[in-house]
Design a protein around this motif. Structure first.
Motif, short mmCIF file in Angstrom:
data_model
loop_
_atom_site.label_atom_id
_atom_site.label_comp_id
_atom_site.label_asym_id
_atom_site.label_seq_id
_atom_site.Cartn_x
_atom_site.Cartn_y
_atom_site.Cartn_z
N PHE A 130 17.94 19.49 27.51
CA PHE A 130 17.26 19.89 28.74
C PHE A 130 15.75 19.63 28.69
N LYS A 131 15.32 19.02 27.59
CA LYS A 131 13.90 18.64 27.40
C LYS A 131 12.97 19.84 27.57
N ARG A 132 13.39 20.96 27.01
CA ARG A 132 12.60 22.18 27.03
C ARG A 132 11.60 22.16 25.88
N PRO A 133 10.42 22.71 26.07
CA PRO A 133 9.44 22.74 24.98
C PRO A 133 9.90 23.67 23.86
N MET A 134 9.63 23.26 22.63
CA MET A 134 10.02 24.05 21.47
C MET A 134 8.89 24.12 20.46
N LEU A 135 8.79 25.27 19.83
CA LEU A 135 7.91 25.47 18.68
C LEU A 135 8.77 25.99 17.54
N PHE A 136 8.48 25.57 16.36
CA PHE A 136 9.23 26.01 15.19
C PHE A 136 8.29 26.81 14.30
N TYR A 137 8.51 28.12 14.33
CA TYR A 137 7.68 29.04 13.56
C TYR A 137 8.29 29.16 12.17
N ALA A 138 7.82 28.32 11.29
CA ALA A 138 8.37 28.21 9.94
C ALA A 138 7.41 28.84 8.94
N PHE A 139 7.23 30.15 9.06
CA PHE A 139 6.28 30.86 8.20
C PHE A 139 6.72 30.84 6.74
N ASP A 140 8.01 30.63 6.49
CA ASP A 140 8.54 30.64 5.12
C ASP A 140 9.07 29.27 4.70
N LEU A 141 8.56 28.23 5.31
CA LEU A 141 9.08 26.88 5.07
C LEU A 141 9.03 26.49 3.60
N GLU A 142 7.92 26.67 2.96
CA GLU A 142 7.80 26.27 1.54
C GLU A 142 8.77 27.06 0.66
N ASP A 143 8.89 28.36 0.90
CA ASP A 143 9.84 29.16 0.13
C ASP A 143 11.26 28.68 0.34
N TYR A 144 11.61 28.38 1.57
CA TYR A 144 12.96 27.92 1.89
C TYR A 144 13.23 26.58 1.20
N ILE A 145 12.28 25.67 1.28
CA ILE A 145 12.45 24.36 0.64
C ILE A 145 12.63 24.52 -0.86
N THR A 146 11.84 25.40 -1.46
CA THR A 146 11.92 25.63 -2.90
C THR A 146 13.25 26.25 -3.31
N SER A 147 13.71 27.22 -2.53
CA SER A 147 14.92 27.94 -2.92
C SER A 147 16.21 27.30 -2.44
N ALA B 166 10.77 15.95 9.63
CA ALA B 166 11.29 14.77 10.33
C ALA B 166 12.44 15.12 11.26
N PHE B 167 13.05 16.28 11.07
CA PHE B 167 14.24 16.65 11.82
C PHE B 167 13.95 17.37 13.13
N VAL B 168 13.09 18.35 13.10
CA VAL B 168 12.93 19.22 14.27
C VAL B 168 12.23 18.51 15.42
N PRO B 169 12.70 18.76 16.66
CA PRO B 169 12.13 18.09 17.83
C PRO B 169 11.03 18.89 18.50
N GLY B 170 10.04 19.25 17.73
CA GLY B 170 8.93 20.00 18.28
C GLY B 170 7.90 20.28 17.21
N LYS B 171 6.86 20.96 17.59
CA LYS B 171 5.77 21.26 16.67
C LYS B 171 6.18 22.36 15.69
N ILE B 172 5.81 22.18 14.44
CA ILE B 172 6.04 23.18 13.41
C ILE B 172 4.73 23.92 13.17
N VAL B 173 4.79 25.24 13.23
CA VAL B 173 3.63 26.07 12.91
C VAL B 173 4.04 27.02 11.79
N GLU B 174 3.12 27.30 10.91
CA GLU B 174 3.46 28.13 9.75
C GLU B 174 2.73 29.47 9.73
N THR B 175 1.78 29.65 10.64
CA THR B 175 1.08 30.94 10.70
C THR B 175 1.17 31.49 12.11
N PHE B 176 1.05 32.80 12.20
CA PHE B 176 1.10 33.44 13.52
C PHE B 176 -0.05 32.96 14.40
#
Length: 101
Positions: free
Chosen positions: A8-25, A34-44
């Motif tokens: 539906f071409k809706r705007p998306m933000l990906f709040y990935a505050f724990d991205l590094e921890d998730y990748i590590t674990s 490369a996967f997500v179709p929107g901006k990734i933000v890691e802080t509030f």
């Protein structure tokens, strides 16, 4: 939900505050960035700024759609109905052929 929002071409933000921890674990099958179709933000704070500025990086959506959806012409239901009825017609003809064959 990202697939529905992308279609539906809706705007998306990906709040990935724990991205590094998730990748590590655990990690992902492919790079998250490369996967997500929107901006990734890691802080509030970055989340609030992106929302305020409407910075969603929607230019990522077409590539995402092309990767995950073969048909994007709005005719999927039509194709499905055509396919179902063509299968039913084939079955009916097969049954008639067996009876009169």
């Amino acid at each position: 939900m990202i697939y529905e929002f992308a279609v539906f071409k809706r705007p998306m933000l990906f709040y990935a505050f724990d991205l590094e921890d998730y990748i590590t674990s655990r990690d992902f099958y492919e790079p998250y960035e490369a996967f997500v179709p929107g901006k990734i933000v890691e802080t509030f704070d970055d989340l609030i700024i992106a929302l305020k500025e409407e910075d969603f990086e929607q230019e990522k959506v077409p590539k995402f759609l092309d990767k995950h959806f073969k048909y994007q012409d709005g005719k999927s239901s039509e194709r499905l109905v055509d396919h179902l009825f063509s299968e039913q017609a084939e079955e009916k003809n097969k049954d008639v052929g067996e009876i009169y064959g």
